[in-house]
Design an enzyme around this catalytic site. Sequence first.
Site, PDB file in Angstrom:
ATOM      1  N   HIS A 128       0.752  -1.035  -0.119  1.00 42.76           N
ATOM      2  CA  HIS A 128      -0.093  -0.065   0.020  1.00 42.76           C
ATOM      3  C   HIS A 128       0.678   1.312   0.061  1.00 42.76           C
ATOM      4  CE1 HIS A 128      -3.348  -2.530   1.834  1.00 42.76           C
ATOM      5  NE2 HIS A 128      -3.140  -2.623   0.504  1.00 42.76           N
ATOM      6  N   SER A 202      -2.696  -8.733  11.007  1.00 41.76           N
ATOM      7  CA  SER A 202      -3.836  -8.292  10.026  1.00 41.76           C
ATOM      8  C   SER A 202      -4.951  -8.955   9.921  1.00 41.76           C
ATOM      9  CB  SER A 202      -2.977  -8.788   8.700  1.00 41.76           C
ATOM     10  OG  SER A 202      -4.061  -8.646   7.478  1.00 41.76           O
ATOM     11  N   ILE A 245       1.681  -9.277  19.450  1.00 39.10           N
ATOM     12  CA  ILE A 245       2.787  -9.682  18.450  1.00 39.10           C
ATOM     13  C   ILE A 245       3.845  -9.834  19.131  1.00 39.10           C
ATOM     14  CG2 ILE A 245       3.687  -9.286  16.205  1.00 39.10           C
ATOM     15  CD1 ILE A 245       1.182  -8.061  15.333  1.00 39.10           C
TER      16      ILE A 245
END
Length: 254
Positions: A128, A202, A245
Amino acid sequence: MTPRAFVDEEAAADARAAILRARRMVGFTGAGISTESGVPDFRSPGSPWMTHKPIPFDVWLASEEARAEAWRRKFAMDDIYAGAQPSRGHRAMASLISRDMMQAIVTQNIDGLHQAGGAPADRVIELHGNGTYAKCLSCGFRHELADVRRQLETSHRAPVCEACGGMVKSATISFGQAMPVEAMQRADALARDCDLFLVAGSSLVVFPAATLPVIAKRSGATLIIINREETELDDIADIVVRGDIGEALGPLTN
């Protein structure tokens, strides 16, 4: 700063063991790896992205006023997370690359924190784009954000390229703008060839990026998903770790 979430340590230990066994691993990251750095994601309730919504590419192209407003919103967002530092997740992935355990990181993020965390730029595939600089859409000349901001605040008009007079845009992919062909092709090739595909942070709802874990799984790779919330692909993953994470991957950092 987003509060830390409990990690299923048994699942995290299984994930780390699989990572250490892998030979052709690819990382895939979304907003969740950067929320640990204080960068807001797009979908959480109260997200500042809802106040400073990105302007679709066709509207941006059609109106000088829209372009100026897009820049005002971009700088308002930049100010919110100015000074954000790489998270433990960013550093862990950079460490895996430095040890030649991870081939590359494919990211949906635009914040440049993977590179800031030590990952070589040529090993980070930004699907992106990158919001830390700008480019002219006509000649490709790179513009630094400080210069763009100065031009906007001085003239109160959308910045133009000093080299050719073209339209200057943040080097990100806007809604409705074509995905970068080279980056998508490279990410697709890596997904088809890897033996472990590691998704970190994600939601896997943005396409076509969200097809990459499926491609990897169908090509025979182990699929690991680390995320705070459930994802659409949890059912096909080999290991799912719910929680931070950094908590899950931190022990892998050099």
